[in-house]
Design a protein around this motif. Structure first.
Motif, PDB file in Angstrom:
ATOM      1  N   PHE A 242     -31.175  -7.633 -14.489  1.00 52.45           N
ATOM      2  CA  PHE A 242     -31.404  -7.014 -15.787  1.00 52.45           C
ATOM      3  C   PHE A 242     -30.346  -7.422 -16.810  1.00 52.45           C
ATOM      4  O   PHE A 242     -29.253  -7.848 -16.456  1.00 52.45           O
ATOM      5  N   GLN A 243     -30.735  -7.202 -18.077  1.00 48.78           N
ATOM      6  CA  GLN A 243     -29.805  -7.485 -19.167  1.00 48.78           C
ATOM      7  C   GLN A 243     -28.629  -6.498 -19.129  1.00 48.78           C
ATOM      8  O   GLN A 243     -27.505  -6.850 -19.477  1.00 48.78           O
ATOM      9  N   ALA A 244     -28.889  -5.262 -18.683  1.00 49.79           N
ATOM     10  CA  ALA A 244     -27.826  -4.254 -18.603  1.00 49.79           C
ATOM     11  C   ALA A 244     -27.252  -4.239 -17.179  1.00 49.79           C
ATOM     12  O   ALA A 244     -27.839  -4.785 -16.261  1.00 49.79           O
ATOM     13  N   TYR A 245     -26.083  -3.610 -17.015  1.00 49.25           N
ATOM     14  CA  TYR A 245     -25.478  -3.513 -15.679  1.00 49.25           C
ATOM     15  C   TYR A 245     -26.277  -2.573 -14.805  1.00 49.25           C
ATOM     16  O   TYR A 245     -26.614  -1.478 -15.207  1.00 49.25           O
ATOM     17  N   THR A 246     -26.576  -3.010 -13.597  1.00 55.49           N
ATOM     18  CA  THR A 246     -27.393  -2.162 -12.743  1.00 55.49           C
ATOM     19  C   THR A 246     -26.804  -1.993 -11.350  1.00 55.49           C
ATOM     20  O   THR A 246     -27.510  -1.622 -10.424  1.00 55.49           O
ATOM     21  N   SER A 247     -25.502  -2.245 -11.174  1.00 55.77           N
ATOM     22  CA  SER A 247     -24.939  -1.965  -9.853  1.00 55.77           C
ATOM     23  C   SER A 247     -24.927  -0.459  -9.654  1.00 55.77           C
ATOM     24  O   SER A 247     -24.751   0.301 -10.592  1.00 55.77           O
ATOM     25  N   PHE A 248     -25.107  -0.051  -8.405  1.00 53.71           N
ATOM     26  CA  PHE A 248     -25.060   1.374  -8.094  1.00 53.71           C
ATOM     27  C   PHE A 248     -23.595   1.786  -7.969  1.00 53.71           C
ATOM     28  O   PHE A 248     -22.897   1.330  -7.060  1.00 53.71           O
ATOM     29  N   PRO A 249     -23.109   2.656  -8.850  1.00 55.97           N
ATOM     30  CA  PRO A 249     -21.664   2.947  -8.885  1.00 55.97           C
ATOM     31  C   PRO A 249     -21.154   3.630  -7.619  1.00 55.97           C
ATOM     32  O   PRO A 249     -19.970   3.553  -7.327  1.00 55.97           O
ATOM     33  N   TRP A 250     -22.031   4.291  -6.869  1.00 57.61           N
ATOM     34  CA  TRP A 250     -21.558   5.037  -5.697  1.00 57.61           C
ATOM     35  C   TRP A 250     -21.480   4.164  -4.444  1.00 57.61           C
ATOM     36  O   TRP A 250     -21.048   4.624  -3.409  1.00 57.61           O
TER      37      TRP A 250
ATOM     38  N   PRO B 288     -18.030  -0.689  -8.085  1.00 58.33           N
ATOM     39  CA  PRO B 288     -18.319  -1.333  -9.367  1.00 58.33           C
ATOM     40  C   PRO B 288     -17.385  -0.935 -10.517  1.00 58.33           C
ATOM     41  O   PRO B 288     -17.086  -1.774 -11.355  1.00 58.33           O
ATOM     42  N   VAL B 289     -16.922   0.320 -10.565  1.00 59.36           N
ATOM     43  CA  VAL B 289     -16.025   0.695 -11.688  1.00 59.36           C
ATOM     44  C   VAL B 289     -14.759  -0.142 -11.709  1.00 59.36           C
ATOM     45  O   VAL B 289     -14.102  -0.245 -12.738  1.00 59.36           O
ATOM     46  N   GLN B 290     -14.412  -0.710 -10.570  1.00 60.90           N
ATOM     47  CA  GLN B 290     -13.180  -1.484 -10.518  1.00 60.90           C
ATOM     48  C   GLN B 290     -13.379  -2.924 -10.967  1.00 60.90           C
ATOM     49  O   GLN B 290     -12.444  -3.694 -10.986  1.00 60.90           O
ATOM     50  N   LEU B 291     -14.618  -3.279 -11.286  1.00 60.23           N
ATOM     51  CA  LEU B 291     -14.907  -4.664 -11.638  1.00 60.23           C
ATOM     52  C   LEU B 291     -15.039  -4.836 -13.150  1.00 60.23           C
ATOM     53  O   LEU B 291     -15.367  -3.897 -13.868  1.00 60.23           O
ATOM     54  N   SER B 292     -14.801  -6.052 -13.598  1.00 61.55           N
ATOM     55  CA  SER B 292     -15.045  -6.369 -15.009  1.00 61.55           C
ATOM     56  C   SER B 292     -16.549  -6.523 -15.222  1.00 61.55           C
ATOM     57  O   SER B 292     -17.320  -6.591 -14.269  1.00 61.55           O
ATOM     58  N   GLY B 293     -16.947  -6.602 -16.484  1.00 66.69           N
ATOM     59  CA  GLY B 293     -18.367  -6.727 -16.800  1.00 66.69           C
ATOM     60  C   GLY B 293     -19.015  -7.935 -16.141  1.00 66.69           C
ATOM     61  O   GLY B 293     -20.081  -7.840 -15.542  1.00 66.69           O
ATOM     62  N   GLY B 294     -18.324  -9.079 -16.220  1.00 65.57           N
ATOM     63  CA  GLY B 294     -18.878 -10.295 -15.626  1.00 65.57           C
ATOM     64  C   GLY B 294     -19.001 -10.181 -14.121  1.00 65.57           C
ATOM     65  O   GLY B 294     -19.966 -10.674 -13.517  1.00 65.57           O
ATOM     66  N   MET B 295     -18.026  -9.509 -13.499  1.00 60.79           N
ATOM     67  CA  MET B 295     -18.080  -9.350 -12.042  1.00 60.79           C
ATOM     68  C   MET B 295     -19.250  -8.468 -11.649  1.00 60.79           C
ATOM     69  O   MET B 295     -19.947  -8.725 -10.665  1.00 60.79           O
ATOM     70  N   LYS B 296     -19.494  -7.413 -12.433  1.00 60.44           N
ATOM     71  CA  LYS B 296     -20.634  -6.540 -12.141  1.00 60.44           C
ATOM     72  C   LYS B 296     -21.928  -7.338 -12.198  1.00 60.44           C
ATOM     73  O   LYS B 296     -22.822  -7.153 -11.378  1.00 60.44           O
ATOM     74  N   GLN B 297     -22.017  -8.207 -13.189  1.00 61.27           N
ATOM     75  CA  GLN B 297     -23.235  -8.995 -13.333  1.00 61.27           C
ATOM     76  C   GLN B 297     -23.402  -9.934 -12.137  1.00 61.27           C
ATOM     77  O   GLN B 297     -24.503 -10.161 -11.659  1.00 61.27           O
ATOM     78  N   ARG B 298     -22.280 -10.448 -11.635  1.00 62.68           N
ATOM     79  CA  ARG B 298     -22.370 -11.326 -10.466  1.00 62.68           C
ATOM     80  C   ARG B 298     -22.840 -10.544  -9.237  1.00 62.68           C
ATOM     81  O   ARG B 298     -23.561 -11.075  -8.390  1.00 62.68           O
ATOM     82  N   VAL B 299     -22.418  -9.262  -9.144  1.00 63.69           N
ATOM     83  CA  VAL B 299     -22.921  -8.429  -8.046  1.00 63.69           C
ATOM     84  C   VAL B 299     -24.437  -8.309  -8.145  1.00 63.69           C
ATOM     85  O   VAL B 299     -25.152  -8.468  -7.150  1.00 63.69           O
ATOM     86  N   ALA B 300     -24.914  -8.077  -9.371  1.00 59.54           N
ATOM     87  CA  ALA B 300     -26.367  -7.927  -9.564  1.00 59.54           C
ATOM     88  C   ALA B 300     -27.093  -9.214  -9.175  1.00 59.54           C
ATOM     89  O   ALA B 300     -28.155  -9.178  -8.556  1.00 59.54           O
ATOM     90  N   ILE B 301     -26.504 -10.360  -9.531  1.00 58.88           N
ATOM     91  CA  ILE B 301     -27.131 -11.637  -9.196  1.00 58.88           C
ATOM     92  C   ILE B 301     -27.169 -11.817  -7.676  1.00 58.88           C
ATOM     93  O   ILE B 301     -28.204 -12.157  -7.100  1.00 58.88           O
ATOM     94  N   ALA B 302     -26.039 -11.538  -7.024  1.00 63.54           N
ATOM     95  CA  ALA B 302     -25.986 -11.674  -5.566  1.00 63.54           C
ATOM     96  C   ALA B 302     -26.987 -10.743  -4.902  1.00 63.54           C
ATOM     97  O   ALA B 302     -27.661 -11.111  -3.941  1.00 63.54           O
ATOM     98  N   ARG B 303     -27.106  -9.530  -5.431  1.00 59.49           N
ATOM     99  CA  ARG B 303     -28.015  -8.558  -4.844  1.00 59.49           C
ATOM    100  C   ARG B 303     -29.457  -9.044  -4.930  1.00 59.49           C
ATOM    101  O   ARG B 303     -30.218  -8.953  -3.964  1.00 59.49           O
ATOM    102  N   THR B 304     -29.812  -9.575  -6.078  1.00 57.06           N
ATOM    103  CA  THR B 304     -31.194 -10.024  -6.253  1.00 57.06           C
ATOM    104  C   THR B 304     -31.480 -11.259  -5.401  1.00 57.06           C
ATOM    105  O   THR B 304     -32.555 -11.370  -4.799  1.00 57.06           O
ATOM    106  N   LEU B 305     -30.506 -12.174  -5.335  1.00 56.32           N
ATOM    107  CA  LEU B 305     -30.717 -13.360  -4.507  1.00 56.32           C
ATOM    108  C   LEU B 305     -30.831 -12.975  -3.031  1.00 56.32           C
ATOM    109  O   LEU B 305     -31.680 -13.496  -2.303  1.00 56.32           O
ATOM    110  N   ALA B 306     -29.991 -12.043  -2.600  1.00 54.89           N
ATOM    111  CA  ALA B 306     -29.974 -11.652  -1.191  1.00 54.89           C
ATOM    112  C   ALA B 306     -31.296 -11.013  -0.782  1.00 54.89           C
ATOM    113  O   ALA B 306     -31.708 -11.099   0.365  1.00 54.89           O
TER     114      ALA B 306
END
Ligand SMILES: Nc1ncnc2c1ncn2[C@@H]1O[C@H](COP(=O)(O)OP(=O)(O)OP(=O)(O)O)[C@@H](O)[C@H]1O
Ligand SMILES: [Mg+2]
Lengths: 299, 281
Positions: free
Chosen positions: B102-110, B152-170
């Motif tokens: 997504f265009q917005a951050y969608t990592s699950f913070p918990w 996720p709160v400990q990550l920068s914006g770009g890192m959060k987006q990379r988590v989202a990318i990894a999650r979708t690819l996985a």
């Protein structure tokens, strides 16, 4: 003064030379001294100790003003505004001679049991209403309306239905907070970012998974906060609930005292409720730290 | 529960059939999407076929309906008119074969970063060990293996987006829907991620629909660029990247010296300017 300043500045320049120079001991740059913060700094910072001290100062000021008011009252009227030590002494006396602890226990039991039941109803209902828009359309107008009924107005009804029982008291406490709790939790669930739910959907999540594994954990910190705020409201209803045939509980002790104009006991009751309320609040905050460590992971 | 599991299986089989019959991974058939009772026309009679194993980039000025198109294909919204299909099947909702960033951050913070990446696979019922291994692999790909246990709160914006990318690819979808996935990343990480995407589509045969506002990125990643006009969203141009001759470049700089690259870039800038000037008048 002057001399001291001068020697300090010279020693400063001396110490920076080795660091920037070619050899010798490499020293770290001097610690940065941020500009001094004013007391009323917008969004300023407050340290752990500082906030403890400020908090205590507030408490001391409160009791100080109370004490001053007591001594400013003419002596003949002072029994209507007892001093702090009189009230505290009275609480101690109640505990020693009148089994006040069992009254406190009774009140705490009523609050927590009624509140637990309210949560057991409000959390699932708010969660489901927040997840399923048609359920919300079905239930919310009714529940939203019920919030406007003053809990105290249920007292006569509850007396007719259940008599002067424990159940009637807890039913009142329950009614006093359950509708607000549902509305608040509904709001908490509705404010879960829609992208979180949608990204779970694009992973193929079932409805059950979305409700229990996405919406619930996403809203959980705010839900706990709503609970913390509503249990405070529950405490405010305690005295009204325990007026219903005053037999035991903090409210009952206060009502009995009222009949004999024992202001010190009444104020003791108020103070007790205040202290218990603060303890409840603290325990909710601790629970949040324990349950949602990720929210505090940054610090 | 067991019912829905069966459903998705039978659905999968029909997708497989459609794929075997040569149906495109996604098709929009005279799609219109209106909002606010027709006051806003996000998409106006758009038809397009997405081709298998291709990267299709959607570009166009802000607000032209790119996200809307992607959400229709994801099954998160339905068109006002026309129809949308995956492998010939009408889209009835979201599904795991269409993964979306997504265009917005969608990592699950918990959840920790690792658990976030595992989440999609968990939903699909992958056993724990397989899940863990795959999640670790993709975390490594996005250079976040050191942050597996962070929140996720400990990550920068770009890192959060990379988590989202990894999650979708996985999650291993057949169709990857990427809505400005690198918008929040800095230039250097962006091209690392772009090259990673090239690597993945080369090795895993994925179909990708990519929204971007970066013309260079579109040319680098896409086999085909679809340019949308400003509201109401229509297709202004549908351009196969012929100058690439079907090749993909693992290193971005190799593309820049390719004859035809500069012309393509120039053309896209001109089209973008036309659209922007349309707004002024
Ligand atoms: N839920 C909605 N309700 C009303 N209008 C909407 C909604 N979603 C999108 N729109 C409108 O549809 C149009 C297209 O929106 P969309 O998000 O698809 O644009 P976009 O091309 O993705 O833009 P950007 O590049 O800025 O992300 C916009 O004018 C927007 O205001
Ligand atoms: Mg968009």
């Amino acid at each position: 003064m002057m001399a001291e300043n001068k020697s300090e500045s010279t020693s400063n320049t001396e110490s920076t030379v080795p660091g920037t120079g070619t050899g010798g001991t490499l020293e770290k740059a001097p610690l940065y001294k941020p500009p001094k913060e004013r007391f009323l700094e917008v969004r300023g910072s407050v340290g752990r100790n500082e906030s403890l001290i400020l908090g205590l100062a507030g408490v001391v000021a409160f009791f100080g003003i109370w004490e001053i008011c007591h001594y400013l009252t003419p002596e003949s009227q002072q029994k209507f505004l007892p001093s702090v030590e009189q009230v505290v002494g009275k609480i101690y006396g109640l505990i020693r001679d009148k089994g006040y602890f069992s009254d406190i226990g009774k009140s705490v039991y009523r609050i927590y049991l009624s509140f637990t039941v309210a949560c057991l109803i409000a959390v699932p209902l708010g969660l489901l209403m927040g997840c399923f828009i048609k359920l919300r359309a079905l239930i919310n107008p009714t529940v939203g309306g019920l919030r406007y009924l003053p809990a105290a107005s249920f007292v006569p009804l509850l007396l007719v239905y259940f008599g002067p029982t424990d159940f009637a008291k807890m039913a009142l406490l329950f009614l006093g907070c359950v509708f607000f709790l549902i509305a608040l939790i509904l709001d908490n669930v509705l404010s879960v970012p829609k992208e979180l739910i949608e990204s779970a959907q694009t992973m193929g999540a079932s409805r059950r998974h979305i409700v229990l594994k996405v919406a619930l954990p996403a809203a959980a910190p705010q839900i706990l906060d709503s609970m913390r705020n509503m249990i405070a409201v529950s405490w405010t209803y305690l005295v009204i609930a325990e007026i219903v045939a005053a037999t035991d509980g903090i409210g009952a002790v206060m009502m009995r005292a009222a009949r004999f104009l024992h202001v010190d006991i009444i104020m003791g009751g108020i103070l007790t409720i205040g202290i218990l309320g603060v303890l409840t609040d603290i325990s909710f905050r601790l629970a949040a730290r324990f349950l949602f460590p990720y929210q505090y992971a940054r610090h | 529960m067991s019912n829905s599991g069966k459903d998705s299986l039978s659905r999968d089989a029909s997708l497989e059939q459609g794929r075997a019959a040569g149906e495109p991974p996604a098709r929009a058939n005279r799609v219109s999407k209106e909002y606010v009772g027709g006051k806003i026309v996000a998409l106006d009679d758009v038809s397009l076929d997405i081709r298998e194993n291709q990267v299709t980039a959607l570009i166009g000025p802000s607000g032209c309906g790119k996200t809307t198109m992607l959400r229709l294909i994801a099954g998160l919204e339905y068109p006002t008119r026309g129809g949308v299909e995956v492998y010939g099947q009408p889209i009835l909702g979201p599904g795991p074969e269409r993964g979306m960033v997504f265009q917005a951050y969608t990592s699950f913070p918990w959840l920790s970063v690792l658990k976030n990446v595992e989440h999609g696979m968990k939903i699909q019922g992958l056993p724990r060990d397989a899940r863990r291994a795959r999640a670790e692999k993709f975390l490594k790909l996005v250079h976040l293996d050191d942050f597996a246990d962070s929140y996720p709160v400990q990550l920068s914006g770009g890192m959060k987006q990379r988590v989202a990318i990894a999650r979708t690819l996985a999650q291993n979808p057949q169709l990857l829907l990427l809505d400005e996935p690198f918008g929040a990343l800095d230039a250097q990480v962006t091209w690392e991620m772009e090259e990673m995407i090239i690597e993945i589509i080369e090795s895993e045969n994925k179909t990708v629909i990519l929204i971007t506002h970066d013309i260079q990125e579109a040319i680098y990643l896409a086999d085909r660029i679809i340019f949308f006009t400003r509201q109401p969203g229509k297709i202004k141009a549908d351009m196969p990247m012929e100058f690439k001759g079907g090749r993909r470049f693992l290193r971005k700089e190799d593309l820049l010296s390719e004859p035809g690259y500069v012309d393509m870039e120039k053309l896209l800038y001109q089209m973008m300017r036309e659209e922007i000037q349309g707004r002024v008048s």
